[in-house]
Design an enzyme around this catalytic site. Sequence first.
Site, PDB file in Angstrom:
ATOM      1  N   HIS A 134      -1.106  50.583  58.490  1.00  0.00           N
ATOM      2  CA  HIS A 134      -1.342  49.143  58.576  1.00  0.00           C
ATOM      3  C   HIS A 134      -0.037  48.356  58.566  1.00  0.00           C
ATOM      4  O   HIS A 134      -0.052  47.130  58.422  1.00  0.00           O
ATOM      5  CB  HIS A 134      -2.245  48.674  57.418  1.00  0.00           C
ATOM      6  CG  HIS A 134      -3.617  49.261  57.500  1.00  0.00           C
ATOM      7  ND1 HIS A 134      -4.565  49.089  56.516  1.00  0.00           N
ATOM      8  CD2 HIS A 134      -4.215  50.036  58.444  1.00  0.00           C
ATOM      9  CE1 HIS A 134      -5.682  49.725  56.857  1.00  0.00           C
ATOM     10  NE2 HIS A 134      -5.486  50.317  58.022  1.00  0.00           N
ATOM     11  N   CYS A 248      11.857  33.879  65.909  1.00  0.00           N
ATOM     12  CA  CYS A 248      12.334  35.092  66.583  1.00  0.00           C
ATOM     13  C   CYS A 248      13.774  34.869  67.056  1.00  0.00           C
ATOM     14  O   CYS A 248      14.031  33.959  67.864  1.00  0.00           O
ATOM     15  CB  CYS A 248      11.456  35.426  67.780  1.00  0.00           C
ATOM     16  SG  CYS A 248      12.077  36.869  68.701  1.00  0.00           S
TER      17      CYS A 248
HETATM   18  N1  APR Z   1      -6.180  55.010  40.652  1.00  0.00           N
HETATM   19  C1  APR Z   1      -6.992  55.493  41.633  1.00  0.00           C
HETATM   20  N2  APR Z   1      -7.869  54.712  42.322  1.00  0.00           N
HETATM   21  C2  APR Z   1      -7.919  53.405  41.993  1.00  0.00           C
HETATM   22  C3  APR Z   1      -7.101  52.832  40.981  1.00  0.00           C
HETATM   23  C4  APR Z   1      -6.214  53.703  40.298  1.00  0.00           C
HETATM   24  N3  APR Z   1      -5.411  53.237  39.321  1.00  0.00           N
HETATM   25  N4  APR Z   1      -7.406  51.483  40.898  1.00  0.00           N
HETATM   26  C5  APR Z   1      -8.349  51.247  41.827  1.00  0.00           C
HETATM   27  N5  APR Z   1      -8.674  52.386  42.476  1.00  0.00           N
HETATM   28  C6  APR Z   1      -9.611  52.565  43.586  1.00  0.00           C
HETATM   29  C7  APR Z   1     -10.778  51.626  43.606  1.00  0.00           C
HETATM   30  O1  APR Z   1     -11.867  52.193  42.888  1.00  0.00           O
HETATM   31  C8  APR Z   1     -11.090  51.577  45.113  1.00  0.00           C
HETATM   32  O2  APR Z   1     -11.952  52.651  45.484  1.00  0.00           O
HETATM   33  O3  APR Z   1      -8.863  52.275  44.747  1.00  0.00           O
HETATM   34  C9  APR Z   1      -9.735  51.801  45.769  1.00  0.00           C
HETATM   35  C10 APR Z   1      -9.148  50.552  46.371  1.00  0.00           C
HETATM   36  O4  APR Z   1      -9.981  50.169  47.421  1.00  0.00           O
HETATM   37  P1  APR Z   1      -9.583  48.873  48.283  1.00  0.00           P
HETATM   38  O5  APR Z   1      -9.184  47.777  47.373  1.00  0.00           O
HETATM   39  O6  APR Z   1     -10.672  48.682  49.281  1.00  0.00           O
HETATM   40  O7  APR Z   1      -8.251  49.294  49.030  1.00  0.00           O
HETATM   41  P2  APR Z   1      -8.137  50.179  50.321  1.00  0.00           P
HETATM   42  O8  APR Z   1      -9.197  51.232  50.364  1.00  0.00           O
HETATM   43  O9  APR Z   1      -6.730  50.621  50.400  1.00  0.00           O
HETATM   44  O10 APR Z   1      -8.406  49.087  51.495  1.00  0.00           O
HETATM   45  C11 APR Z   1      -8.202  49.538  52.827  1.00  0.00           C
HETATM   46  O11 APR Z   1      -8.613  47.290  53.611  1.00  0.00           O
HETATM   47  O12 APR Z   1      -8.197  45.110  53.031  1.00  0.00           O
HETATM   48  C12 APR Z   1      -7.871  46.108  53.931  1.00  0.00           C
HETATM   49  O13 APR Z   1      -5.875  46.470  55.134  1.00  0.00           O
HETATM   50  C13 APR Z   1      -6.410  46.421  53.836  1.00  0.00           C
HETATM   51  O14 APR Z   1      -5.301  48.564  53.711  1.00  0.00           O
HETATM   52  C14 APR Z   1      -6.393  47.804  53.205  1.00  0.00           C
HETATM   53  C15 APR Z   1      -7.714  48.395  53.659  1.00  0.00           C
END
Ligand code: APR
Length: 356
Positions: A134, A248
């Site tokens: 991303h 830019c």
């Molecule tokens: N250790 C492990 N897992 C964790 C921790 C931790 N300390 N804290 C939170 N989590 C888990 C949560 O339970 C959740 O399942 O991490 C996950 C985070 O999920 P999201 O917030 O949805 O993040 P992500 O999956 O990276 O989102 C993907 O969505 O918003 C877009 O582009 C953005 O890259 C991002 C993409």
Amino acid sequence: MAVSTLPASNLDEAAVADFHETLLQSKRIVAVLGAGLSAASGLPTYRGVGSGGLWRNYDATQIATPAAFRHDPGLVWQYTSHLRRLALGAAPNPAHYALAELARRVPGFMALTQNVDNLSPRAEHPAAQLNQLHGNLFDMRCSDEANCGYIERGNFKDPLTPALAASPEEQDATVSNNESVKRPKATAWLLEGIARKNRQILGHDYQEAAPLRTDQAALKSGDDESTESRLAVVPEPSNIPPADLPQCPKCSTNLLRPNIVWFGEALPADIVAEVDNMFNDSQPIDLCIVIGTSGSVWPAAGFADLARKKGARIAVVNLDVSDVKNMRPGTDWVFAGDAAVVVPELLKPVMGSLSG
Ligand code: APR
């Protein structure tokens, strides 16, 4: 599927032993990384457990989109600048370092990260074994990609322009915050302003006219009681003149934009090609480790399935076991706990056995 919950600091030994046996035999490993990997570094996730409120009450798909940038680049740059300050104020945690060390010791290891926080590169994760799906908050590119194509990487200047300095509220939030983690918080008015303007942009009856305060009703109401108070503090538009935003330097005509994938955008073609090649070549994948992701956003959400189709056993590390709902049946291990604690535990014996 062995589910191991991390009481205190020890995982289920049988599950770990089984995982280690596979890990030690694995020549080709894929890790799919999400915001949970950086949670222990103090960065809020986007959804679910650990989401620090930045996107908790807002429809994230309206905060960072090409339409939003066209309509009010100032608000989008203000928000991006805030995320940059959060990331600059954070530090890689033991999981980032463990994955970087695994990459140095296992040439067939590739990390596919959804994170744009630059913490894996700061942990000296070998660049050739890290695919930042991303993008990266500290890279920028000309907003006219087709006709200019300028891109700059590793710009850590803050603020990028005087107009993008931390707002007084953000500075106050930093000062009042827990001293040990100086993390500026996005103020409700800033986030509300971005969501309001983008609701206008994406709404069906969008007119060029500037949104009126009465438009607040159109906002997706937050899920907490402070919605009314937040609406009351909705600011005027950013009103940052484009001339005060990053320009830019190559074409001197267009604004620079963050080199991250916004909602509604496809992943860059080179990134897609690299991932496709990995999942479509003739070589099997032995192990896939899915760390700290809710599996909400494609294509990353489908990578574990693709790895499984190439023979991989699947391990999931997540603080919230219930949030691995998206993992298809056939996940071999679910290790519940903080990635910063679990990942080094899972990789430690491999490191030791590969030392020297
Ligand atoms: N250790 C492990 N897992 C964790 C921790 C931790 N300390 N804290 C939170 N989590 C888990 C949560 O339970 C959740 O399942 O991490 C996950 C985070 O999920 P999201 O917030 O949805 O993040 P992500 O999956 O990276 O989102 C993907 O969505 O918003 C877009 O582009 C953005 O890259 C991002 C993409």
